[in-house]
Scaffold this active site. Structure first.
Site, PDB file in Angstrom:
ATOM      1  N   GLU A 233       0.907  -1.271  -0.020  1.00 34.47           N
ATOM      2  CA  GLU A 233       0.135   0.115  -0.121  1.00 34.47           C
ATOM      3  C   GLU A 233       0.871   1.320   0.075  1.00 34.47           C
ATOM      4  O   GLU A 233       0.430   2.326  -0.572  1.00 34.47           O
ATOM      5  CB  GLU A 233      -1.056  -0.068   1.181  1.00 34.47           C
ATOM      6  CG  GLU A 233      -1.950   1.251   1.301  1.00 34.47           C
ATOM      7  CD  GLU A 233      -2.939   1.389   0.222  1.00 34.47           C
ATOM      8  OE1 GLU A 233      -3.290   0.181  -0.620  1.00 34.47           O
ATOM      9  OE2 GLU A 233      -3.522   2.443  -0.071  1.00 34.47           O
TER      10      GLU A 233
ATOM     11  N   HIS B  60       3.645   1.835  -1.621  1.00 34.33           N
ATOM     12  CA  HIS B  60       4.088   2.090  -3.027  1.00 34.33           C
ATOM     13  C   HIS B  60       2.794   2.753  -3.838  1.00 34.33           C
ATOM     14  O   HIS B  60       2.824   3.678  -4.585  1.00 34.33           O
ATOM     15  CB  HIS B  60       4.398   0.718  -3.749  1.00 34.33           C
ATOM     16  CG  HIS B  60       5.688   0.369  -3.366  1.00 34.33           C
ATOM     17  ND1 HIS B  60       5.530  -1.105  -2.681  1.00 34.33           N
ATOM     18  CD2 HIS B  60       7.087   0.549  -3.416  1.00 34.33           C
ATOM     19  CE1 HIS B  60       6.803  -1.325  -2.330  1.00 34.33           C
ATOM     20  NE2 HIS B  60       7.637  -0.410  -2.782  1.00 34.33           N
TER      21      HIS B  60
ATOM     22  N   GLY C  62       9.098   7.437  -1.137  1.00 34.91           N
ATOM     23  CA  GLY C  62       8.278   7.512   0.110  1.00 34.91           C
ATOM     24  C   GLY C  62       9.319   7.959   1.291  1.00 34.91           C
ATOM     25  O   GLY C  62      10.694   8.073   1.068  1.00 34.91           O
TER      26      GLY C  62
ATOM     27  N   VAL D 124       3.523   4.715   5.310  1.00 41.04           N
ATOM     28  CA  VAL D 124       2.115   4.112   5.344  1.00 41.04           C
ATOM     29  C   VAL D 124       2.331   3.079   6.555  1.00 41.04           C
ATOM     30  O   VAL D 124       3.585   2.498   6.242  1.00 41.04           O
ATOM     31  CB  VAL D 124       1.651   3.534   4.154  1.00 41.04           C
ATOM     32  CG1 VAL D 124       0.207   2.948   4.477  1.00 41.04           C
ATOM     33  CG2 VAL D 124       1.421   4.740   3.106  1.00 41.04           C
TER      34      VAL D 124
END
Ligand code: PAF
Length: 283
Positions: free
Chosen positions: A35, A37, A147, A176
């Site tokens: 999730e 990515h 990220g 995340v």
């Protein structure tokens, strides 16, 4: 979604999208998508009409004793996830396409690669910067999304974009987490139940330190000690580093401020995990 494995094929597809007037968003990955990515894809879609994702396990960023050969791979699963989230072009080059000859030229930064991840993983950032520079030249995106979990990587790529004049807007998207706080990572797949419980040491140490900051603690050394003391309550976790650093030079701070970042890396059994939190930012 089109799957493309040659540089020439990708460039032609991107030229077609550009001719339609679309901006190009780019999400570079090493696959085994989660999730985290896919949220990067969401960011890219907000910024661009055509989203390119690369899926390439880059051998040059792995040390000789690291997990290149056993790095998790699931190309068909990744393709389904990427397509489901709206990726337009999925670039899956074989190693021979990216490195037809052994690389004899590298992008390297002066100082940061000898700190933190760079100290523990010699050569890693040169491998990352070089492959990202190659991918930027191949894709020529308007926007590239990374990220924040790889905070030092994002800091170095931002510097490369600025100093090498890549005309690219860089977006760094928040980490995340699982419900219990574990940062999503492709390497979490290595963790069995016991190791996973120990893996929570990282987020616990970061939360303890951000809570101390919120209560008024500003001394960088004391915040560092608080993080290390929390990690020490997990005897099976071997800490590589815990520090409170400034977000650009990534040097330890004497006095912490809201944009200072707590960074941590530790090993749970053979698995190495990293995580970070910006002190003043609510999760
Ligand atoms: O963060 C990663 O997955 C990799 O380091 C990157 C940026 C795709 C380069 O191989």
């Amino acid at each position: 979604m089109r799957q493309i494995d040659t540089i020439a094929g990708l460039r032609a597809a991107i030229a077609t999208a550009r001719a339609r007037g679309e901006r190009i968003g780019f999400v570079p990955t090493m696959g085994f998508l989660h999730e985290g990515h896919l949220r990067l894809v969401d960011e890219a879609k907000r910024a661009a009409g055509c989203v390119v994702m690369s899926l390439f396990v880059n051998p040059t960023q792995f040390g000789p004793n690291e997990d290149f050969s056993r790095y998790p791979r699931d190309v068909s699963g990744d393709a389904a996830k990427a397509e489901g989230r709206g990726v337009d072009l999925l670039f899956l080059p074989p190693v021979s396409e990216m490195y037809p000859t052994p690389p004899s030229l590298h992008v390297m930064a002066d100082d940061l690669p000898t700190r933190w991840e760079g100290e523990v993983r010699p050569g890693h950032f040169s491998g990352v910067l070089t492959v990202v520079a190659k991918l930027f030249n191949i894709v020529a995106p308007d926007v590239a999304v990374f990220g924040r979990k790889d905070f030092q990587q994002a800091t170095l790529i931002r510097r490369m974009v600025r100093e090498l004049n890549f005309p690219i807007e860089m977006v760094v998207a928040p980490t995340v987490r699982e419900n219990d706080g574990l940062a999503l990572s492709s390497r979490n797949t290595y963790l069995d139940a016991g190791a996973r419980a120990n893996g929570l040491a990282l987020v616990k140490s970061l939360r303890t330190v951000t809570a101390a900051f919120a209560k008024g603690e500003r001394l960088g050394s004391r915040l560092g000690n608080i993080g290390r003391e929390t990690l020490a309550t997990y005897p099976d976790v071997r800490v590589d580093y815990f520090a409170v650093v400034d977000p650009t030079a990534m040097k330890p701070v004497d006095t912490a401020s809201a944009d200072s970042v707590a960074i941590v890396a530790a090993r749970v059994g053979p698995t190495r995990l990293i995580d970070n939190m910006i002190l003043g930012e609510a999760e």
